[in-house]
Design a protein around this motif. Structure first.
Motif, PDB file in Angstrom:
ATOM      1  N   TYR A 136       0.816  -1.218   0.000  1.00 29.31           N
ATOM      2  CA  TYR A 136       0.000   0.000   0.000  1.00 29.31           C
ATOM      3  C   TYR A 136       0.852   1.271   0.000  1.00 29.31           C
ATOM      4  O   TYR A 136       0.595   2.173  -0.807  1.00 29.31           O
ATOM      5  CB  TYR A 136      -1.001   0.001   1.160  1.00 29.31           C
ATOM      6  CG  TYR A 136      -1.789   1.284   1.210  1.00 29.31           C
ATOM      7  CD1 TYR A 136      -2.727   1.570   0.228  1.00 29.31           C
ATOM      8  CD2 TYR A 136      -1.559   2.230   2.201  1.00 29.31           C
ATOM      9  CE1 TYR A 136      -3.433   2.773   0.242  1.00 29.31           C
ATOM     10  CE2 TYR A 136      -2.256   3.430   2.226  1.00 29.31           C
ATOM     11  CZ  TYR A 136      -3.186   3.697   1.245  1.00 29.31           C
ATOM     12  OH  TYR A 136      -3.865   4.888   1.251  1.00 29.31           O
ATOM     13  N   PRO A 137       1.875   1.390   0.855  1.00 33.57           N
ATOM     14  CA  PRO A 137       2.699   2.614   0.789  1.00 33.57           C
ATOM     15  C   PRO A 137       3.392   2.785  -0.562  1.00 33.57           C
ATOM     16  O   PRO A 137       3.543   3.916  -1.046  1.00 33.57           O
ATOM     17  CB  PRO A 137       3.722   2.418   1.914  1.00 33.57           C
ATOM     18  CG  PRO A 137       3.089   1.441   2.845  1.00 33.57           C
ATOM     19  CD  PRO A 137       2.258   0.544   1.984  1.00 33.57           C
ATOM     20  N   ARG A 138       3.781   1.695  -1.182  1.00 31.98           N
ATOM     21  CA  ARG A 138       4.403   1.783  -2.514  1.00 31.98           C
ATOM     22  C   ARG A 138       3.389   2.285  -3.545  1.00 31.98           C
ATOM     23  O   ARG A 138       3.710   3.119  -4.392  1.00 31.98           O
ATOM     24  CB  ARG A 138       4.949   0.423  -2.942  1.00 31.98           C
ATOM     25  CG  ARG A 138       6.132  -0.013  -2.126  1.00 31.98           C
ATOM     26  CD  ARG A 138       6.603  -1.367  -2.564  1.00 31.98           C
ATOM     27  NE  ARG A 138       7.706  -1.817  -1.741  1.00 31.98           N
ATOM     28  CZ  ARG A 138       8.393  -2.918  -1.980  1.00 31.98           C
ATOM     29  NH1 ARG A 138       8.088  -3.682  -3.006  1.00 31.98           N
ATOM     30  NH2 ARG A 138       9.370  -3.259  -1.183  1.00 31.98           N
ATOM     31  N   TRP A 139       2.176   1.718  -3.491  1.00 35.74           N
ATOM     32  CA  TRP A 139       1.124   2.145  -4.406  1.00 35.74           C
ATOM     33  C   TRP A 139       0.831   3.631  -4.211  1.00 35.74           C
ATOM     34  O   TRP A 139       0.730   4.382  -5.166  1.00 35.74           O
ATOM     35  CB  TRP A 139      -0.139   1.316  -4.169  1.00 35.74           C
ATOM     36  CG  TRP A 139      -1.397   2.002  -4.603  1.00 35.74           C
ATOM     37  CD1 TRP A 139      -2.327   2.594  -3.807  1.00 35.74           C
ATOM     38  CD2 TRP A 139      -1.856   2.199  -5.950  1.00 35.74           C
ATOM     39  NE1 TRP A 139      -3.332   3.138  -4.573  1.00 35.74           N
ATOM     40  CE2 TRP A 139      -3.075   2.907  -5.882  1.00 35.74           C
ATOM     41  CE3 TRP A 139      -1.357   1.842  -7.195  1.00 35.74           C
ATOM     42  CZ2 TRP A 139      -3.787   3.253  -7.008  1.00 35.74           C
ATOM     43  CZ3 TRP A 139      -2.084   2.205  -8.321  1.00 35.74           C
ATOM     44  CH2 TRP A 139      -3.284   2.901  -8.225  1.00 35.74           C
ATOM     45  N   LYS A 140       0.704   4.050  -2.962  1.00 35.15           N
ATOM     46  CA  LYS A 140       0.393   5.445  -2.649  1.00 35.15           C
ATOM     47  C   LYS A 140       1.497   6.374  -3.148  1.00 35.15           C
ATOM     48  O   LYS A 140       1.211   7.419  -3.747  1.00 35.15           O
ATOM     49  CB  LYS A 140       0.209   5.598  -1.137  1.00 35.15           C
ATOM     50  CG  LYS A 140      -0.179   6.982  -0.716  1.00 35.15           C
ATOM     51  CD  LYS A 140      -1.565   6.997  -0.133  1.00 35.15           C
ATOM     52  CE  LYS A 140      -1.923   8.332   0.454  1.00 35.15           C
ATOM     53  NZ  LYS A 140      -2.039   9.396  -0.486  1.00 35.15           N
ATOM     54  N   ALA A 141       2.752   5.985  -2.930  1.00 32.78           N
ATOM     55  CA  ALA A 141       3.872   6.812  -3.393  1.00 32.78           C
ATOM     56  C   ALA A 141       3.879   6.907  -4.921  1.00 32.78           C
ATOM     57  O   ALA A 141       4.081   7.987  -5.484  1.00 32.78           O
ATOM     58  CB  ALA A 141       5.194   6.234  -2.888  1.00 32.78           C
ATOM     59  N   TRP A 142       3.645   5.786  -5.607  1.00 35.60           N
ATOM     60  CA  TRP A 142       3.610   5.789  -7.075  1.00 35.60           C
ATOM     61  C   TRP A 142       2.466   6.669  -7.562  1.00 35.60           C
ATOM     62  O   TRP A 142       2.644   7.508  -8.454  1.00 35.60           O
ATOM     63  CB  TRP A 142       3.445   4.362  -7.603  1.00 35.60           C
ATOM     64  CG  TRP A 142       3.333   4.318  -9.093  1.00 35.60           C
ATOM     65  CD1 TRP A 142       4.351   4.338  -9.991  1.00 35.60           C
ATOM     66  CD2 TRP A 142       2.123   4.281  -9.863  1.00 35.60           C
ATOM     67  NE1 TRP A 142       3.847   4.310 -11.284  1.00 35.60           N
ATOM     68  CE2 TRP A 142       2.482   4.277 -11.223  1.00 35.60           C
ATOM     69  CE3 TRP A 142       0.766   4.241  -9.531  1.00 35.60           C
ATOM     70  CZ2 TRP A 142       1.546   4.231 -12.240  1.00 35.60           C
ATOM     71  CZ3 TRP A 142      -0.171   4.207 -10.560  1.00 35.60           C
ATOM     72  CH2 TRP A 142       0.229   4.208 -11.894  1.00 35.60           C
ATOM     73  N   LYS A 143       1.283   6.503  -6.972  1.00 32.51           N
ATOM     74  CA  LYS A 143       0.118   7.282  -7.360  1.00 32.51           C
ATOM     75  C   LYS A 143       0.380   8.774  -7.154  1.00 32.51           C
ATOM     76  O   LYS A 143       0.072   9.591  -8.027  1.00 32.51           O
ATOM     77  CB  LYS A 143      -1.093   6.838  -6.545  1.00 32.51           C
ATOM     78  CG  LYS A 143      -2.359   7.587  -6.885  1.00 32.51           C
ATOM     79  CD  LYS A 143      -3.477   7.201  -5.957  1.00 32.51           C
ATOM     80  CE  LYS A 143      -3.296   7.963  -4.686  1.00 32.51           C
ATOM     81  NZ  LYS A 143      -4.456   8.317  -3.945  1.00 32.51           N
ATOM     82  N   ASP A 144       0.966   9.125  -6.030  1.00 33.66           N
ATOM     83  CA  ASP A 144       1.263  10.532  -5.756  1.00 33.66           C
ATOM     84  C   ASP A 144       2.259  11.102  -6.764  1.00 33.66           C
ATOM     85  O   ASP A 144       2.113  12.242  -7.212  1.00 33.66           O
ATOM     86  CB  ASP A 144       1.787  10.702  -4.331  1.00 33.66           C
ATOM     87  CG  ASP A 144       0.707  10.450  -3.278  1.00 33.66           C
ATOM     88  OD1 ASP A 144      -0.498  10.449  -3.638  1.00 33.66           O
ATOM     89  OD2 ASP A 144       1.078  10.230  -2.109  1.00 33.66           O
ATOM     90  N   ARG A 145       3.267  10.308  -7.145  1.00 31.72           N
ATOM     91  CA  ARG A 145       4.233  10.773  -8.156  1.00 31.72           C
ATOM     92  C   ARG A 145       3.549  11.005  -9.499  1.00 31.72           C
ATOM     93  O   ARG A 145       3.778  12.021 -10.166  1.00 31.72           O
ATOM     94  CB  ARG A 145       5.376   9.760  -8.325  1.00 31.72           C
ATOM     95  CG  ARG A 145       6.440   9.845  -7.280  1.00 31.72           C
ATOM     96  CD  ARG A 145       7.683   9.060  -7.648  1.00 31.72           C
ATOM     97  NE  ARG A 145       7.452   7.715  -8.143  1.00 31.72           N
ATOM     98  CZ  ARG A 145       7.331   6.620  -7.385  1.00 31.72           C
ATOM     99  NH1 ARG A 145       7.439   6.712  -6.079  1.00 31.72           N
ATOM    100  NH2 ARG A 145       7.130   5.441  -7.929  1.00 31.72           N
ATOM    101  N   VAL A 146       2.694  10.069  -9.909  1.00 34.11           N
ATOM    102  CA  VAL A 146       1.995  10.200 -11.193  1.00 34.11           C
ATOM    103  C   VAL A 146       1.096  11.431 -11.169  1.00 34.11           C
ATOM    104  O   VAL A 146       1.089  12.232 -12.112  1.00 34.11           O
ATOM    105  CB  VAL A 146       1.181   8.926 -11.513  1.00 34.11           C
ATOM    106  CG1 VAL A 146       0.239   9.153 -12.692  1.00 34.11           C
ATOM    107  CG2 VAL A 146       2.107   7.757 -11.802  1.00 34.11           C
ATOM    108  N   LEU A 147       0.349  11.612 -10.089  1.00 30.46           N
ATOM    109  CA  LEU A 147      -0.550  12.766 -10.005  1.00 30.46           C
ATOM    110  C   LEU A 147       0.227  14.074  -9.941  1.00 30.46           C
ATOM    111  O   LEU A 147      -0.213  15.084 -10.502  1.00 30.46           O
ATOM    112  CB  LEU A 147      -1.486  12.627  -8.806  1.00 30.46           C
ATOM    113  CG  LEU A 147      -2.539  11.528  -8.948  1.00 30.46           C
ATOM    114  CD1 LEU A 147      -3.344  11.394  -7.668  1.00 30.46           C
ATOM    115  CD2 LEU A 147      -3.450  11.765 -10.135  1.00 30.46           C
ATOM    116  N   ASP A 148       1.392  14.077  -9.291  1.00 30.67           N
ATOM    117  CA  ASP A 148       2.227  15.284  -9.282  1.00 30.67           C
ATOM    118  C   ASP A 148       2.689  15.635 -10.694  1.00 30.67           C
ATOM    119  O   ASP A 148       2.676  16.804 -11.080  1.00 30.67           O
ATOM    120  CB  ASP A 148       3.441  15.106  -8.363  1.00 30.67           C
ATOM    121  CG  ASP A 148       3.084  15.228  -6.895  1.00 30.67           C
ATOM    122  OD1 ASP A 148       1.997  15.762  -6.579  1.00 30.67           O
ATOM    123  OD2 ASP A 148       3.894  14.783  -6.062  1.00 30.67           O
TER     124      ASP A 148
END
Length: 176
Positions: A136-148
């Motif tokens: 989950y933290p990996r998914w969240k970090a990836w998602k946040d990078r993509v959205l940024d």
């Protein structure tokens, strides 16, 4: 006995791997943007239902679930929406595109509200599942990078600026 060998340096992704990641990200961005926009407000809307006694009992029950029960409760709305999506496909196939879109939008809004609220209730419990706690933290970090990246893009900034100007103009018109 020999110590285990280290996996060595990580190879850079191949061109195909980069292409696959890019395609995956591009296909997922609209979904991520919707989830990001709707997650908090829709969860807050669903939380208002806790005023109802039956809903409040359901939320208390969800909070008390063991980890794997919490995971099942989190995934259940996704499964329950499959027949609704099949209904939308049926409507599309019979020439009722407007109705099909309306069913899909309503299902997405309701599903996001319920899933977001359930996640708020069981997130701590889900983190007790080692695999979930790892990914989950990996998914969240990836998602946040993509959205940024999306938010920094020129098209996003132009649309965002246009929306701000349109909103200001609308408020001026309503105030006049």
């Amino acid at each position: 006995m020999q110590p285990p060998s280290s996996p060595g340096p990580r190879r850079p992704p191949s061109r195909f791997g980069k292409l696959l990641r890019t395609v995956f990200a591009v296909l997922l961005v609209p979904l991520l943007l919707f989830e990001e926009w709707g997650w908090e407000p829709l969860a807050a809307l669903a939380a208002r239902l806790a005023r109802l006694p039956l809903w409040a009992r359901a939320e208390a029950w969800l909070r008390g679930l063991p980890p794997w029960g919490a995971l099942l409760a989190f995934l259940l709305p996704v499964l329950l929406l499959l027949p609704v999506k099949v209904l939308a496909l049926f409507l599309f196939s019979h020439g009722h595109a407007g109705s099909g879109v309306a069913v899909l939008v309503a299902a997405k809004l309701a599903g996001t509200a319920v899933v977001a609220r359930i996640f708020q209730l069981v997130e701590g419990t889900l983190m007790r599942i080692p695999l979930f706690a790892r990914w989950y933290p990996r998914w969240k970090a990836w998602k946040d990078r993509v959205l940024d990246l999306v938010r920094q893009s020129r098209p996003w900034r132009l649309v965002h600026a246009f929306n701000r100007r349109a909103l200001r103009a609308w408020r001026r018109l309503r105030g006049a």
